[in-house]
Design a protein around this motif. Structure first.
Motif, PDB file in Angstrom:
ATOM      1  N   HIS A   1       0.843  -1.202   0.000  1.00 49.57           N
ATOM      2  CA  HIS A   1       0.000   0.000   0.000  1.00 49.57           C
ATOM      3  C   HIS A   1       0.869   1.240   0.000  1.00 49.57           C
ATOM      4  O   HIS A   1       1.938   1.270   0.615  1.00 49.57           O
ATOM      5  CB  HIS A   1      -0.886   0.018   1.252  1.00 49.57           C
ATOM      6  CG  HIS A   1      -1.683   1.265   1.400  1.00 49.57           C
ATOM      7  ND1 HIS A   1      -1.370   2.233   2.343  1.00 49.57           N
ATOM      8  CD2 HIS A   1      -2.769   1.719   0.727  1.00 49.57           C
ATOM      9  CE1 HIS A   1      -2.250   3.225   2.236  1.00 49.57           C
ATOM     10  NE2 HIS A   1      -3.103   2.936   1.264  1.00 49.57           N
ATOM     11  N   VAL A   2       0.398   2.260  -0.694  1.00 48.96           N
ATOM     12  CA  VAL A   2       1.023   3.583  -0.658  1.00 48.96           C
ATOM     13  C   VAL A   2      -0.081   4.628  -0.647  1.00 48.96           C
ATOM     14  O   VAL A   2      -1.166   4.399  -1.199  1.00 48.96           O
ATOM     15  CB  VAL A   2       1.975   3.819  -1.859  1.00 48.96           C
ATOM     16  CG1 VAL A   2       1.228   3.850  -3.175  1.00 48.96           C
ATOM     17  CG2 VAL A   2       2.786   5.086  -1.665  1.00 48.96           C
ATOM     18  N   VAL A   3       0.211   5.757  -0.033  1.00 50.14           N
ATOM     19  CA  VAL A   3      -0.747   6.853  -0.030  1.00 50.14           C
ATOM     20  C   VAL A   3      -0.010   8.180  -0.142  1.00 50.14           C
ATOM     21  O   VAL A   3       1.099   8.331   0.367  1.00 50.14           O
ATOM     22  CB  VAL A   3      -1.644   6.817   1.229  1.00 50.14           C
ATOM     23  CG1 VAL A   3      -0.857   7.027   2.502  1.00 50.14           C
ATOM     24  CG2 VAL A   3      -2.778   7.823   1.118  1.00 50.14           C
ATOM     25  N   ALA A   4      -0.634   9.110  -0.848  1.00 50.48           N
ATOM     26  CA  ALA A   4      -0.181  10.501  -0.887  1.00 50.48           C
ATOM     27  C   ALA A   4      -1.369  11.354  -0.478  1.00 50.48           C
ATOM     28  O   ALA A   4      -2.506  11.100  -0.910  1.00 50.48           O
ATOM     29  CB  ALA A   4       0.312  10.891  -2.271  1.00 50.48           C
ATOM     30  N   THR A   5      -1.122  12.333   0.370  1.00 54.36           N
ATOM     31  CA  THR A   5      -2.190  13.182   0.888  1.00 54.36           C
ATOM     32  C   THR A   5      -1.855  14.644   0.655  1.00 54.36           C
ATOM     33  O   THR A   5      -0.709  15.003   0.358  1.00 54.36           O
ATOM     34  CB  THR A   5      -2.412  12.922   2.392  1.00 54.36           C
ATOM     35  OG1 THR A   5      -1.166  13.025   3.071  1.00 54.36           O
ATOM     36  CG2 THR A   5      -3.021  11.553   2.632  1.00 54.36           C
ATOM     37  N   ARG A   6      -2.868  15.486   0.812  1.00 53.35           N
ATOM     38  CA  ARG A   6      -2.697  16.915   0.575  1.00 53.35           C
ATOM     39  C   ARG A   6      -1.711  17.505   1.566  1.00 53.35           C
ATOM     40  O   ARG A   6      -1.830  17.330   2.769  1.00 53.35           O
ATOM     41  CB  ARG A   6      -4.051  17.639   0.707  1.00 53.35           C
ATOM     42  CG  ARG A   6      -3.984  19.155   0.554  1.00 53.35           C
ATOM     43  CD  ARG A   6      -3.481  19.635  -0.795  1.00 53.35           C
ATOM     44  NE  ARG A   6      -4.308  19.138  -1.870  1.00 53.35           N
ATOM     45  CZ  ARG A   6      -3.810  18.712  -3.041  1.00 53.35           C
ATOM     46  NH1 ARG A   6      -2.507  18.722  -3.285  1.00 53.35           N
ATOM     47  NH2 ARG A   6      -4.616  18.258  -3.982  1.00 53.35           N
ATOM     48  N   GLY A   7      -0.730  18.146   1.021  1.00 53.23           N
ATOM     49  CA  GLY A   7       0.212  18.929   1.784  1.00 53.23           C
ATOM     50  C   GLY A   7       0.260  20.310   1.167  1.00 53.23           C
ATOM     51  O   GLY A   7      -0.469  20.591   0.193  1.00 53.23           O
ATOM     52  N   TYR A   8       1.106  21.143   1.702  1.00 54.58           N
ATOM     53  CA  TYR A   8       1.219  22.513   1.195  1.00 54.58           C
ATOM     54  C   TYR A   8       2.663  22.970   1.231  1.00 54.58           C
ATOM     55  O   TYR A   8       3.415  22.610   2.135  1.00 54.58           O
ATOM     56  CB  TYR A   8       0.372  23.478   2.033  1.00 54.58           C
ATOM     57  CG  TYR A   8      -1.100  23.212   1.891  1.00 54.58           C
ATOM     58  CD1 TYR A   8      -1.834  23.821   0.881  1.00 54.58           C
ATOM     59  CD2 TYR A   8      -1.753  22.325   2.741  1.00 54.58           C
ATOM     60  CE1 TYR A   8      -3.183  23.556   0.723  1.00 54.58           C
ATOM     61  CE2 TYR A   8      -3.098  22.055   2.596  1.00 54.58           C
ATOM     62  CZ  TYR A   8      -3.817  22.677   1.585  1.00 54.58           C
ATOM     63  OH  TYR A   8      -5.153  22.409   1.426  1.00 54.58           O
TER      64      TYR A   8
ATOM     65  N   TYR B   1       2.830  18.873   5.920  1.00 57.90           N
ATOM     66  CA  TYR B   1       2.082  17.634   5.688  1.00 57.90           C
ATOM     67  C   TYR B   1       0.642  17.784   6.160  1.00 57.90           C
ATOM     68  O   TYR B   1       0.311  18.716   6.907  1.00 57.90           O
ATOM     69  CB  TYR B   1       2.708  16.488   6.493  1.00 57.90           C
ATOM     70  CG  TYR B   1       3.917  15.857   5.874  1.00 57.90           C
ATOM     71  CD1 TYR B   1       3.815  14.907   4.872  1.00 57.90           C
ATOM     72  CD2 TYR B   1       5.196  16.187   6.323  1.00 57.90           C
ATOM     73  CE1 TYR B   1       4.934  14.303   4.315  1.00 57.90           C
ATOM     74  CE2 TYR B   1       6.329  15.596   5.780  1.00 57.90           C
ATOM     75  CZ  TYR B   1       6.192  14.660   4.774  1.00 57.90           C
ATOM     76  OH  TYR B   1       7.304  14.062   4.241  1.00 57.90           O
ATOM     77  N   ALA B   2      -0.218  16.827   5.794  1.00 61.12           N
ATOM     78  CA  ALA B   2      -1.573  16.742   6.343  1.00 61.12           C
ATOM     79  C   ALA B   2      -1.463  16.643   7.867  1.00 61.12           C
ATOM     80  O   ALA B   2      -0.484  16.110   8.426  1.00 61.12           O
ATOM     81  CB  ALA B   2      -2.286  15.519   5.784  1.00 61.12           C
ATOM     82  N   ALA B   3      -2.446  17.163   8.560  1.00 64.46           N
ATOM     83  CA  ALA B   3      -2.422  17.303  10.020  1.00 64.46           C
ATOM     84  C   ALA B   3      -2.025  16.034  10.787  1.00 64.46           C
ATOM     85  O   ALA B   3      -1.286  16.130  11.775  1.00 64.46           O
ATOM     86  CB  ALA B   3      -3.766  17.828  10.514  1.00 64.46           C
ATOM     87  N   PRO B   4      -2.468  14.826  10.410  1.00 71.27           N
ATOM     88  CA  PRO B   4      -2.094  13.648  11.205  1.00 71.27           C
ATOM     89  C   PRO B   4      -0.591  13.418  11.327  1.00 71.27           C
ATOM     90  O   PRO B   4      -0.121  12.805  12.281  1.00 71.27           O
ATOM     91  CB  PRO B   4      -2.779  12.498  10.473  1.00 71.27           C
ATOM     92  CG  PRO B   4      -4.000  13.129   9.899  1.00 71.27           C
ATOM     93  CD  PRO B   4      -3.520  14.483   9.428  1.00 71.27           C
TER      94      PRO B   4
END
Length: 170
Positions: free
Chosen positions: A62-69, A163-166
């Motif tokens: 599994h891989v994931v990419a999430t919203r960052g800024y 990164y995303a908050a988590p």
């Protein structure tokens, strides 16, 4: 091996993949909980949560990419990426990386950032983030913080990555 988007029925198998991939003695790894927290976060992008399944349809990676800024401009944070130990070094991680980067590029995302091994990730086009004018959220990460510009990247995308908050809760 088949690569596809995560389905709701994959949640437990994804947890098992990250638990196995990041196991270190008796300690519970952070990655399974991180994925669950990301899934509940506003930064979750379903199209960028990708699983690898074997011939028996079992999830093995599994891989994931999430919203960052970068500053206030959208980018992506990659991770975690995990593969069951029994099938590591068989190309599954490489396939997952290529799939998530291609999916991110197809979405028109400008850049992917990660904290990772400096000898491994350059094979996927990652380079030290400072080359792109991007600072890590924690200055002590500078040596291992890397970025991968995508097709829509422009050189004015500079600043500190978030990164995303988590990720802040790790």
């Amino acid at each position: 091996m088949l690569l596809r988007r995560e389905l709701p029925s994959d949640v437990d198998a994804i947890r098992a993949v990250h638990t196995d991939a990041f196991a270190d003695g008796d300690a519970t790894p952070a990655e399974p909980g991180l994925v669950e927290a990301l899934r509940a976060d506003e930064g979750w992008i379903p199209e960028l949560s990708i699983v690898a399944v074997d011939d028996s349809a079992a999830v093995v990676g599994h891989v994931v990419a999430t919203r960052g800024y970068v500053g206030d401009r959208p980018a992506l944070g990659l991770g975690p990426i995990g593969v069951l130990r029994a099938v590591q070094r068989s190309g599954i991680g490489t396939g997952l990386m290529h799939a998530v980067l291609a999916a991110a590029d197809a979405r028109g995302e400008p850049l992917v950032a990660l904290l990772g091994h400096v000898d491994y990730y350059p094979r996927f086009g990652f380079r030290p983030a400072q080359q792109d004018g991007i600072a890590p959220p924690d200055p002590s990460w500078a040596e291992h913080f890397q970025t991968r510009p995508l097709t829509t990247h422009t050189p004015d995308l500079t600043g500190t990555f978030r990164y995303a908050a988590p990720f802040d809760e790790l």
